[in-house]
Design a protein around this motif. Structure first.
Motif, short mmCIF file in Angstrom:
data_model
loop_
_atom_site.label_atom_id
_atom_site.label_comp_id
_atom_site.label_asym_id
_atom_site.label_seq_id
_atom_site.Cartn_x
_atom_site.Cartn_y
_atom_site.Cartn_z
N THR A 1 -7.56 30.37 6.46
CA THR A 1 -6.49 29.44 6.12
C THR A 1 -5.16 29.96 6.66
OG1 THR A 1 -7.69 28.74 4.14
CG2 THR A 1 -5.35 28.18 4.25
N GLY B 1 -2.82 28.25 9.60
CA GLY B 1 -1.37 28.08 9.44
C GLY B 1 -0.61 28.71 10.59
N LYS C 1 -2.61 24.86 0.25
CA LYS C 1 -1.46 24.34 1.00
C LYS C 1 -0.40 25.42 1.21
CE LYS C 1 -0.94 20.97 -1.97
NZ LYS C 1 -2.13 21.14 -2.83
N LEU D 1 -1.55 28.07 3.68
CA LEU D 1 -1.40 27.60 5.05
C LEU D 1 0.06 27.74 5.51
CD1 LEU D 1 -3.32 24.75 6.58
CD2 LEU D 1 -0.90 24.83 7.01
N LEU E 1 -6.15 19.12 3.25
CA LEU E 1 -7.10 20.17 2.90
C LEU E 1 -7.99 19.67 1.77
CD1 LEU E 1 -4.52 23.04 2.91
CD2 LEU E 1 -6.61 23.10 4.26
N VAL F 1 -10.17 21.24 6.76
CA VAL F 1 -8.80 20.86 7.08
C VAL F 1 -8.82 19.85 8.21
CG1 VAL F 1 -8.43 22.78 8.69
CG2 VAL F 1 -6.47 21.69 7.62
#
Length: 142
Positions: free
Chosen positions: A15, A19, A42, A45, A127, A136
């Motif tokens: 993750t 990102g 979230k 990321l 996500l 994702v």
């Protein structure tokens, strides 16, 4: 990474790496909406994105503050979290309209809680929990 990108993220490290790939998009003033249930990753990321830009300090979730602002290598990034917003008019207290006009990347968690207060997102990221990892989907509308 442009158009639509789908990926399976097996763990937190993946993750963070996804990102970090956001930095390759060359975002400058775009609105990026992050969607997904509570605890789906979230903020993780976003942490990966900010680290890829060069941030070395802490990356806090803006769940209680609504906004965390970062200055990284002459780039401004706003990280919003509207999870606790019950009425979009509450966003007047943080000056949302002015912030949306700022020359900054705007990363928004829980954008639906802002009602119609946000402009159209140039990038959307969703996500979802899938097994032990995350699925994702990134949609780049630029």
């Amino acid at each position: 990474m442009s158009g639509t990108v789908d990926a399976y993220l097996a763990d937190e490290a993946e993750t963070l790496a996804f990102g970090a790939r956001l930095a390759e998009l060359g975002l400058s003033t775009e609105l990026v909406c992050l969607q997904g249930e509570l605890g789906v990753g979230k903020t993780t990321l976003v942490r990966g994105y900010l680290r890829a830009l060069g941030l070395r300090g802490a990356v806090k979730s803006p769940t209680y503050t609504l906004l965390e602002s970062y200055e990284i290598a002459a780039r401004r990034v706003y990280h919003f979290d509207f999870y606790r917003i019950n009425d979009p008019r509450e966003l007047d207290y943080i000056g949302l309209d002015d912030l949306m006009d700022e020359p900054a990347v705007k990363l928004v968690e829980w954008p639906a809680n802002a009602g119609d207060r946000l402009p159209a997102a140039q990038v959307e990221i969703r996500l979802d929990v899938q097994g032990r990892g995350r699925y994702v989907e990134l949609l780049d509308r630029r």
